[in-house]
Design a protein around this motif. Structure first.
Motif, PDB file in Angstrom:
ATOM      1  N   GLY A  43       0.827  -1.193   0.055  1.00  0.00           N
ATOM      2  CA  GLY A  43       0.207  -0.086   0.053  1.00  0.00           C
ATOM      3  C   GLY A  43       0.930   1.207   0.083  1.00  0.00           C
ATOM      4  O   GLY A  43       0.420   2.251   0.574  1.00  0.00           O
ATOM      5  N   LEU A  44       1.903   1.486  -0.689  1.00  0.00           N
ATOM      6  CA  LEU A  44       2.742   2.325  -0.684  1.00  0.00           C
ATOM      7  C   LEU A  44       2.925   3.142  -2.166  1.00  0.00           C
ATOM      8  O   LEU A  44       2.822   2.325  -2.916  1.00  0.00           O
ATOM      9  CB  LEU A  44       4.192   1.993  -0.391  1.00  0.00           C
ATOM     10  N   GLU A  45       3.228   4.456  -1.784  1.00  0.00           N
ATOM     11  CA  GLU A  45       3.454   5.029  -3.152  1.00  0.00           C
ATOM     12  C   GLU A  45       5.049   5.641  -3.470  1.00  0.00           C
ATOM     13  O   GLU A  45       5.113   6.118  -2.398  1.00  0.00           O
ATOM     14  CB  GLU A  45       2.589   6.233  -3.478  1.00  0.00           C
ATOM     15  N   PHE A  46       5.503   5.116  -4.370  1.00  0.00           N
ATOM     16  CA  PHE A  46       7.180   5.586  -4.527  1.00  0.00           C
ATOM     17  C   PHE A  46       7.064   6.430  -5.620  1.00  0.00           C
ATOM     18  O   PHE A  46       6.806   6.116  -6.832  1.00  0.00           O
ATOM     19  CB  PHE A  46       7.811   4.112  -5.043  1.00  0.00           C
ATOM     20  N   ARG A  47       7.298   7.598  -5.540  1.00  0.00           N
ATOM     21  CA  ARG A  47       7.468   8.625  -6.398  1.00  0.00           C
ATOM     22  C   ARG A  47       8.926   9.318  -6.678  1.00  0.00           C
ATOM     23  O   ARG A  47       9.430   9.597  -5.844  1.00  0.00           O
ATOM     24  CB  ARG A  47       6.444   9.967  -5.992  1.00  0.00           C
ATOM     25  N   GLU A  48       9.390   9.032  -7.970  1.00  0.00           N
ATOM     26  CA  GLU A  48      10.601   9.608  -8.406  1.00  0.00           C
ATOM     27  C   GLU A  48      11.915   9.052  -7.680  1.00  0.00           C
ATOM     28  O   GLU A  48      13.059   9.611  -7.312  1.00  0.00           O
ATOM     29  CB  GLU A  48      10.869  11.010  -8.390  1.00  0.00           C
ATOM     30  N   ALA A  49      11.718   7.761  -7.065  1.00  0.00           N
ATOM     31  CA  ALA A  49      12.503   7.042  -6.320  1.00  0.00           C
ATOM     32  C   ALA A  49      13.883   6.677  -7.205  1.00  0.00           C
ATOM     33  O   ALA A  49      13.683   6.332  -8.300  1.00  0.00           O
ATOM     34  CB  ALA A  49      12.134   6.018  -5.577  1.00  0.00           C
ATOM     35  N   ASP A  50      14.851   6.644  -6.377  1.00  0.00           N
ATOM     36  CA  ASP A  50      16.229   6.403  -7.260  1.00  0.00           C
ATOM     37  C   ASP A  50      16.575   4.975  -6.552  1.00  0.00           C
ATOM     38  O   ASP A  50      17.101   4.720  -5.500  1.00  0.00           O
ATOM     39  CB  ASP A  50      17.205   7.467  -6.984  1.00  0.00           C
ATOM     40  N   PHE A  51      16.464   3.658  -7.278  1.00  0.00           N
ATOM     41  CA  PHE A  51      16.689   2.411  -6.964  1.00  0.00           C
ATOM     42  C   PHE A  51      18.018   1.982  -7.466  1.00  0.00           C
ATOM     43  O   PHE A  51      18.314   0.545  -7.483  1.00  0.00           O
ATOM     44  CB  PHE A  51      15.594   1.539  -7.026  1.00  0.00           C
ATOM     45  N   VAL A  52      18.698   2.963  -8.077  1.00  0.00           N
ATOM     46  CA  VAL A  52      20.152   2.438  -9.157  1.00  0.00           C
ATOM     47  C   VAL A  52      20.901   1.565  -8.155  1.00  0.00           C
ATOM     48  O   VAL A  52      21.333   2.058  -6.994  1.00  0.00           O
ATOM     49  CB  VAL A  52      20.831   3.593  -9.541  1.00  0.00           C
ATOM     50  N   GLY A  53      21.195   0.310  -8.670  1.00  0.00           N
ATOM     51  CA  GLY A  53      22.246  -0.225  -8.064  1.00  0.00           C
ATOM     52  C   GLY A  53      21.817  -0.997  -6.761  1.00  0.00           C
ATOM     53  O   GLY A  53      22.485  -1.747  -6.098  1.00  0.00           O
ATOM     54  N   GLN A  54      20.563  -0.956  -6.286  1.00  0.00           N
ATOM     55  CA  GLN A  54      20.105  -1.567  -4.874  1.00  0.00           C
ATOM     56  C   GLN A  54      19.813  -2.906  -5.179  1.00  0.00           C
ATOM     57  O   GLN A  54      19.472  -3.235  -6.452  1.00  0.00           O
ATOM     58  CB  GLN A  54      18.940  -0.702  -4.395  1.00  0.00           C
ATOM     59  N   ASP A  55      19.674  -3.747  -4.155  1.00  0.00           N
ATOM     60  CA  ASP A  55      19.404  -5.117  -4.049  1.00  0.00           C
ATOM     61  C   ASP A  55      17.858  -5.171  -3.327  1.00  0.00           C
ATOM     62  O   ASP A  55      17.813  -5.064  -2.105  1.00  0.00           O
ATOM     63  CB  ASP A  55      20.372  -5.808  -3.236  1.00  0.00           C
ATOM     64  N   GLY A  56      16.864  -5.485  -4.256  1.00  0.00           N
ATOM     65  CA  GLY A  56      15.533  -5.857  -3.481  1.00  0.00           C
ATOM     66  C   GLY A  56      15.159  -7.141  -3.957  1.00  0.00           C
ATOM     67  O   GLY A  56      14.069  -7.687  -3.979  1.00  0.00           O
ATOM     68  N   ALA A  57      16.033  -8.228  -3.978  1.00  0.00           N
ATOM     69  CA  ALA A  57      15.765  -9.529  -4.341  1.00  0.00           C
ATOM     70  C   ALA A  57      14.776 -10.052  -3.525  1.00  0.00           C
ATOM     71  O   ALA A  57      15.027  -9.892  -2.136  1.00  0.00           O
ATOM     72  CB  ALA A  57      17.139 -10.383  -4.431  1.00  0.00           C
ATOM     73  N   GLY A  58      13.603 -10.708  -4.000  1.00  0.00           N
ATOM     74  CA  GLY A  58      12.866 -11.489  -3.317  1.00  0.00           C
ATOM     75  C   GLY A  58      11.709 -10.518  -2.541  1.00  0.00           C
ATOM     76  O   GLY A  58      10.995 -10.876  -1.656  1.00  0.00           O
ATOM     77  N   ALA A  59      11.995  -9.264  -2.933  1.00  0.00           N
ATOM     78  CA  ALA A  59      10.951  -8.268  -2.275  1.00  0.00           C
ATOM     79  C   ALA A  59       9.308  -8.525  -2.930  1.00  0.00           C
ATOM     80  O   ALA A  59       9.525  -8.965  -3.959  1.00  0.00           O
ATOM     81  CB  ALA A  59      11.595  -6.898  -2.581  1.00  0.00           C
ATOM     82  N   ARG A  60       8.558  -7.970  -1.948  1.00  0.00           N
ATOM     83  CA  ARG A  60       7.235  -8.389  -2.387  1.00  0.00           C
ATOM     84  C   ARG A  60       6.542  -6.823  -2.215  1.00  0.00           C
ATOM     85  O   ARG A  60       6.464  -6.150  -1.397  1.00  0.00           O
ATOM     86  CB  ARG A  60       6.425  -8.929  -1.472  1.00  0.00           C
TER      87      ARG A  60
END
Length: 228
Positions: A43-60
């Motif tokens: 239930g989140l809003e991500f606006r203009e987020a910079d995920f460059v190079g990040q590790d979200g493996a397995g995230a939901r």
């Protein structure tokens, strides 16, 4: 949560893809920070987020909206995107291998080299934008619509496509080697360019004009020499 509805070009005996109708709840703004492996985002809003190079493996991601976010070299292997809308996503080398996308809308994306091999896509609409070198090898696509987008050298090698529609979509040098198709509707494609795997179109429906355009490739595949 998403509801599903019949839609798409359909017609004849080909079954139409069921499109997602994502109805997001009132969203909370994301508090910032970096993605976490196996993170849970609901239930989140991500606006203009910079995920460059990040590790979200397995995230939901559940009931989320991601707007104008950067995904260059972002690791999202085995991630799950459920009842989620991504608008204006951009990035090169995003890793979504073995991910699950269910009831997802991807709108106006600008992506290159996106890795979706081994992924499962169910009730997904990819609308507008341009995706270069999309890797869907061994992926499973069911009820997926490519609408008004440009796909440059997409690789569907050994993928399974069921109830997949291409509507107003440009396919350039698509690779269909080893693909399995059932109720795949290519008639609405604005441009149908197949680099390899034309012999794997069994289970797809194309238009008469597309058949004429593909005639040289089909003739070459069958070993037919055409001379005036």
């Amino acid at each position: 949560m998403a509801r599903t509805a019949a839609g798409g070009a359909g017609g004849g005996r080909v079954k139409s893809a069921r499109r997602p109708e994502v109805r997001l709840p009132e969203l909370e703004p994301w508090g910032g920070g970096e993605l976490e492996p196996d993170g849970d985002y609901d239930g989140l809003e991500f606006r203009e987020a910079d995920f460059v190079g990040q590790d979200g493996a397995g995230a939901r991601f559940m009931d989320c909206a991601l707007r104008d976010c950067a995904f260059d070299e972002t690791g999202l292997r085995h991630a799950r995107l459920l009842d989620t809308v991504l608008t204006g996503a951009r990035g090169v080398g995003t890793d979504l291998a073995d991910a699950t996308l269910r009831d997802v809308e991807l709108v106006d994306a600008r992506l290159g080299g996106t890795q979706l091999h081994g992924a499962v896509l169910e009730r997904v609409v990819i609308r507008g934008g341009k995706i270069d070198y999309l890797n869907l090898r061994t992926a499973r696509l069911r009820d997926v619509v490519f609408e008004g987008c440009v796909l440059v050298e997409p690789d569907f090698g050994d993928a399974v496509l069921e109830r997949v529609e291409f509507t107003g979509c440009t396919l350039k040098a698509a690779d269909f080697r080893g693909v399995t198709m059932k109720d795949v509707d290519l008639r609405g494609a604005a441009e149908l360019g197949i680099a390899s795997g034309v012999e794997r179109l069994s289970g797809a429906v194309i238009s008469t004009s597309q058949l004429l355009d593909l005639a040289p490739v089909l003739a070459a595949q069958l070993g037919i020499r055409v001379e005036d």
